[in-house]
Scaffold this motif. Structure first.
Motif, PDB file in Angstrom:
ATOM      1  N   THR A 189       1.057  -1.236  -0.141  1.00  0.00           N
ATOM      2  CA  THR A 189      -0.145  -0.353  -0.268  1.00  0.00           C
ATOM      3  C   THR A 189       0.378   1.543   0.066  1.00  0.00           C
ATOM      4  N   ILE A 190       2.447   0.969   0.602  1.00  0.00           N
ATOM      5  CA  ILE A 190       2.700   2.499   0.692  1.00  0.00           C
ATOM      6  C   ILE A 190       3.110   2.746  -0.147  1.00  0.00           C
ATOM      7  N   ARG A 191       3.686   1.789  -0.831  1.00  0.00           N
ATOM      8  CA  ARG A 191       4.881   1.725  -2.572  1.00  0.00           C
ATOM      9  C   ARG A 191       3.734   2.711  -3.298  1.00  0.00           C
ATOM     10  N   LYS A 192       2.469   1.349  -3.363  1.00  0.00           N
ATOM     11  CA  LYS A 192       1.120   2.337  -3.707  1.00  0.00           C
ATOM     12  C   LYS A 192       1.442   3.742  -4.127  1.00  0.00           C
ATOM     13  N   ALA A 193       0.834   4.154  -2.865  1.00  0.00           N
ATOM     14  CA  ALA A 193       0.855   5.135  -3.151  1.00  0.00           C
ATOM     15  C   ALA A 193       1.831   6.400  -3.546  1.00  0.00           C
ATOM     16  N   MET A 194       2.922   5.672  -3.379  1.00  0.00           N
ATOM     17  CA  MET A 194       4.625   6.313  -3.465  1.00  0.00           C
ATOM     18  C   MET A 194       4.137   6.996  -5.434  1.00  0.00           C
ATOM     19  N   ALA A 195       3.972   5.803  -5.769  1.00  0.00           N
ATOM     20  CA  ALA A 195       3.510   5.469  -7.245  1.00  0.00           C
ATOM     21  C   ALA A 195       2.412   6.132  -7.970  1.00  0.00           C
ATOM     22  N   ASP A 196       1.601   6.698  -7.140  1.00  0.00           N
ATOM     23  CA  ASP A 196       0.872   7.364  -7.322  1.00  0.00           C
ATOM     24  C   ASP A 196       0.808   9.137  -7.225  1.00  0.00           C
ATOM     25  N   VAL A 197       1.953   9.397  -6.426  1.00  0.00           N
ATOM     26  CA  VAL A 197       2.266  10.571  -6.401  1.00  0.00           C
ATOM     27  C   VAL A 197       3.531  11.115  -7.605  1.00  0.00           C
ATOM     28  N   LYS A 198       4.205   9.526  -7.547  1.00  0.00           N
ATOM     29  CA  LYS A 198       4.963   9.878  -9.099  1.00  0.00           C
ATOM     30  C   LYS A 198       4.255  10.536  -9.784  1.00  0.00           C
ATOM     31  N   PHE A 221       1.196  20.122  -8.566  1.00  0.00           N
ATOM     32  CA  PHE A 221       1.451  19.134  -7.859  1.00  0.00           C
ATOM     33  C   PHE A 221       2.454  18.764  -7.215  1.00  0.00           C
ATOM     34  N   ALA A 222       2.949  19.359  -5.901  1.00  0.00           N
ATOM     35  CA  ALA A 222       3.709  18.570  -5.309  1.00  0.00           C
ATOM     36  C   ALA A 222       5.653  18.957  -5.926  1.00  0.00           C
ATOM     37  N   PRO A 223       5.443  20.972  -6.522  1.00  0.00           N
ATOM     38  CA  PRO A 223       6.941  20.774  -7.446  1.00  0.00           C
ATOM     39  C   PRO A 223       8.417  20.252  -6.282  1.00  0.00           C
ATOM     40  N   GLY A 224       8.238  20.477  -4.874  1.00  0.00           N
ATOM     41  CA  GLY A 224       9.291  19.931  -3.917  1.00  0.00           C
ATOM     42  C   GLY A 224       9.669  18.531  -4.421  1.00  0.00           C
ATOM     43  N   GLY A 225       8.549  17.754  -5.354  1.00  0.00           N
ATOM     44  CA  GLY A 225       9.119  16.030  -5.088  1.00  0.00           C
ATOM     45  C   GLY A 225       8.418  15.721  -3.429  1.00  0.00           C
ATOM     46  N   GLN A 226       9.090  13.702  -3.866  1.00  0.00           N
ATOM     47  CA  GLN A 226       8.301  12.982  -2.914  1.00  0.00           C
ATOM     48  C   GLN A 226       9.398  12.472  -1.790  1.00  0.00           C
ATOM     49  N   SER A 227       8.856  12.204  -0.909  1.00  0.00           N
ATOM     50  CA  SER A 227      10.624  11.970   0.307  1.00  0.00           C
ATOM     51  C   SER A 227      10.211  10.938   1.002  1.00  0.00           C
ATOM     52  N   SER A 251      15.208   4.600  -7.499  1.00  0.00           N
ATOM     53  CA  SER A 251      14.799   4.179  -8.964  1.00  0.00           C
ATOM     54  C   SER A 251      13.654   4.064  -9.081  1.00  0.00           C
ATOM     55  N   GLY A 252      12.066   3.531  -8.343  1.00  0.00           N
ATOM     56  CA  GLY A 252      11.312   2.957  -9.094  1.00  0.00           C
ATOM     57  C   GLY A 252      10.120   4.530  -8.792  1.00  0.00           C
ATOM     58  N   TYR A 253      10.992   5.274  -7.287  1.00  0.00           N
ATOM     59  CA  TYR A 253       9.772   5.653  -7.257  1.00  0.00           C
ATOM     60  C   TYR A 253      10.227   7.795  -7.632  1.00  0.00           C
ATOM     61  N   GLY A 254      11.685   7.545  -8.105  1.00  0.00           N
ATOM     62  CA  GLY A 254      11.527   9.446  -8.470  1.00  0.00           C
ATOM     63  C   GLY A 254      11.550  10.094  -7.065  1.00  0.00           C
ATOM     64  N   LEU A 255      11.985   9.433  -5.833  1.00  0.00           N
ATOM     65  CA  LEU A 255      11.982  10.192  -4.182  1.00  0.00           C
ATOM     66  C   LEU A 255      13.353  11.134  -4.252  1.00  0.00           C
ATOM     67  N   ARG A 256      13.011  12.066  -4.203  1.00  0.00           N
ATOM     68  CA  ARG A 256      14.315  13.431  -3.623  1.00  0.00           C
ATOM     69  C   ARG A 256      14.965  13.091  -3.300  1.00  0.00           C
ATOM     70  N   ARG A 257      15.021  12.727  -1.883  1.00  0.00           N
ATOM     71  CA  ARG A 257      14.923  12.200  -0.191  1.00  0.00           C
ATOM     72  C   ARG A 257      14.998  11.232   0.239  1.00  0.00           C
ATOM     73  N   VAL A 258      15.626  10.205   1.016  1.00  0.00           N
ATOM     74  CA  VAL A 258      15.419   9.010   1.947  1.00  0.00           C
ATOM     75  C   VAL A 258      15.905   9.911   2.656  1.00  0.00           C
ATOM     76  N   TYR A 259      15.001   9.788   3.946  1.00  0.00           N
ATOM     77  CA  TYR A 259      15.773  10.197   5.427  1.00  0.00           C
ATOM     78  C   TYR A 259      16.167   8.721   6.589  1.00  0.00           C
ATOM     79  N   TYR A 260      17.211   8.875   7.337  1.00  0.00           N
ATOM     80  CA  TYR A 260      17.085   7.732   8.024  1.00  0.00           C
ATOM     81  C   TYR A 260      17.296   8.725   9.005  1.00  0.00           C
ATOM     82  N   SER A 261      16.395   7.615   9.768  1.00  0.00           N
ATOM     83  CA  SER A 261      16.318   8.070  11.617  1.00  0.00           C
ATOM     84  C   SER A 261      16.409   7.404  12.757  1.00  0.00           C
ATOM     85  N   ALA A 262      17.536   7.333  13.030  1.00  0.00           N
ATOM     86  CA  ALA A 262      17.791   6.523  14.037  1.00  0.00           C
ATOM     87  C   ALA A 262      16.796   6.083  15.136  1.00  0.00           C
ATOM     88  N   TYR A 263      16.534   5.051  15.294  1.00  0.00           N
ATOM     89  CA  TYR A 263      15.015   4.634  16.516  1.00  0.00           C
ATOM     90  C   TYR A 263      15.329   5.373  18.137  1.00  0.00           C
TER      91      TYR A 263
END
Ligand code: SF4
Length: 416
Positions: A189-198, A221-227, A251-263
């Motif tokens: 579901t999460i990847r489908k939502a990302m694909a839709d935004v892309k 539509f979201a000119p700053g892209g998705q993350s 590569s698959g969803y054209g994300l601008r950034r992936v943020y890594y957040s320490a638990y």
């Protein structure tokens, strides 16, 4: 007794601090001169300041509510958590944002939320905040909306019309991790939502290119892209799993950034979550590895060849670790190497490489020229040939890594 807005803000801004995906770069230019209202994303408009823990604080980062019907085990706001709860009305939060903006406290809004009643109901409320700001007050500042993957795509489409950036959190690197720690969420579901935004972002770009549709008339539509954000250290995922998932998302969803957040350990956490945060350096190494792929021309598989047992070395950065493992690439002649080759040299980033390529057109460069460019000679010396400098057998030394590792710390007898 009804809570005051400030009480709610105290609770809901604190609850939002676990969300890392709030950088505000990459949006389109807007200025209050061209709008009927206030705010600007230009010039001095959007800039970033960071809290000591590295989180962006230039936006009002807040949850609409920390009530949630989901029970993700790593989340302090999960339904079974015993935290104090609060909820903003959309008009109240919009007014607060405007108030902060006018006082110059913030450059925009980063809005996330727990899920109340249903994903659609919550998403509607979040979109309403953005709508009030944009339509009723002509707010031209930055808006980042965290979208709820389970919400109707039409609501996400509406969110993208108001927001500069959308993000859908992938949360954990594997579907198995989600199944264990966030059973109500689904990777699919999460990847489908990302694909839709892309799809909608791409559609907007295509419309802008069309000669038949005027640039200004193309629907926004979201000119700053998705993350997105991935939590590091909650499940057993290794760095290699995290970076591989990030690679798929870029590569698959054209994300601008992936943020890594320490638990961050949370109160009353389940026993299968770690009792301590992972070292912050782990998060930092992942960001460095991510940069190697996005800006230095490395393939993900290349970067991962610098890991041991799937984990990056905490003592040396991933590019240096890669160089130590691939010494056959070195020494590199800085007066002859291509841009791509120079970007492999530890200590040389894209800006320095540009300077080197420009300067060497006029004369062969030596170490003193690199020093003037503020390059760390300690770091580059073993890996380069320059005018008057050859490292000889230095690059092949068995103990080369030790020269870059931090000096061992004396452990405290009183450390926890
Ligand atoms: S849906 Fe979001 S707010 Fe709710 S428990 Fe999961 S991570 Fe927390």
């Amino acid at each position: 007794m009804a809570r005051s807005t400030i009480d709610k803000l105290t609770i809901l801004a604190d609850a939002a601090k676990y969300d890392a995906s709030c950088a505000s770069s990459g949006t389109s230019k807007r200025d209050s001169k061209n709008s009927k209202g206030i705010g600007s994303t230009e010039g001095m408009g959007i800039c970033h300041s960071y809290a000591p823990d590295g989180r962006c604080i230039s936006l009002l980062k807040v949850l609409l509510t920390n009530f949630c019907i989901f029970d993700c085990r790593y989340c302090v706001n999960r339904s079974s958590s015993n935290v104090e709860r609060a909820r903003f009305k959309p008009e109240e939060l919009a007014a607060l944002t405007l108030d902060f903006y006018k006082r110059n406290y913030i450059e925009g809004l980063f809005l996330s939320s727990g899920i109340i009643q249903s994903a659609n109901y919550t998403m509607e409320q979040m979109v309403e905040v953005a709508r009030i700001l944009r339509e009723d007050h002509h707010f031209a500042g930055y808006i980042h909306l965290k979208t709820i993957a389970e919400a109707d795509p039409e609501l996400i489409a509406l969110a993208g019309q108001y927001a500069d950036r959308l993000s859908v959190n992938i949360e954990l690197p594997s579907d198995q991790g989600l199944k264990t720690f966030a059973p109500e969420k689904s990777g699919q579901t999460i990847r489908k939502a990302m694909a839709d935004v892309k799809y909608r972002i791409d559609d907007r770009k295509e419309a802008q290119k069309s000669r038949l549709i005027k640039k200004a008339a193309a629907p926004k539509f979201a000119p700053g892209g998705q993350s997105t954000q991935m939590i590091v250290g909650a499940d057993g995922a290794k760095d290699q799993d995290i970076l591989s998932t990030a690679n798929t998302l870029y590569s698959g969803y054209g994300l601008r950034r992936v943020y890594y957040s320490a638990y961050s350990p949370i109160p009353d956490a389940s026993s299968d979550l770690p009792p301590q945060k992972p070292p912050l350096m782990r998060e930092h190494r992942l960001y460095q590895a991510d940069w190697m792929v996005r800006f230095y021309g490395f393939e993900t598989s290349d970067v991962l060849s610098a890991t041991t047992g799937g984990m990056f070395d905490l003592d040396v950065d991933p590019k240096l670790a890669w160089s130590l493992r691939h010494r056959d690439w070195f020494p590199m002649d800085i007066n002859r190497a291509t841009r791509e080759q120079l970007l492999r040299v530890p200590g040389l980033g894209p800006t320095t490489v540009k300077k080197i390529i420009s300067a060497r057109r006029f004369s062969a460069l030596g170490l003193e020229d690199l020093a003037r460019m503020r390059v760390s000679l300690t770091k580059v010396r073993p890996f380069i040939i320059a005018r008057g400098w050859s490292p000889g057998a230095l690059v092949d030394l068995d103990n080369l890594r030790a020269r870059f590792s931090p000096a061992p710390d004396q452990l405290s007898l009183f450390a926890a």
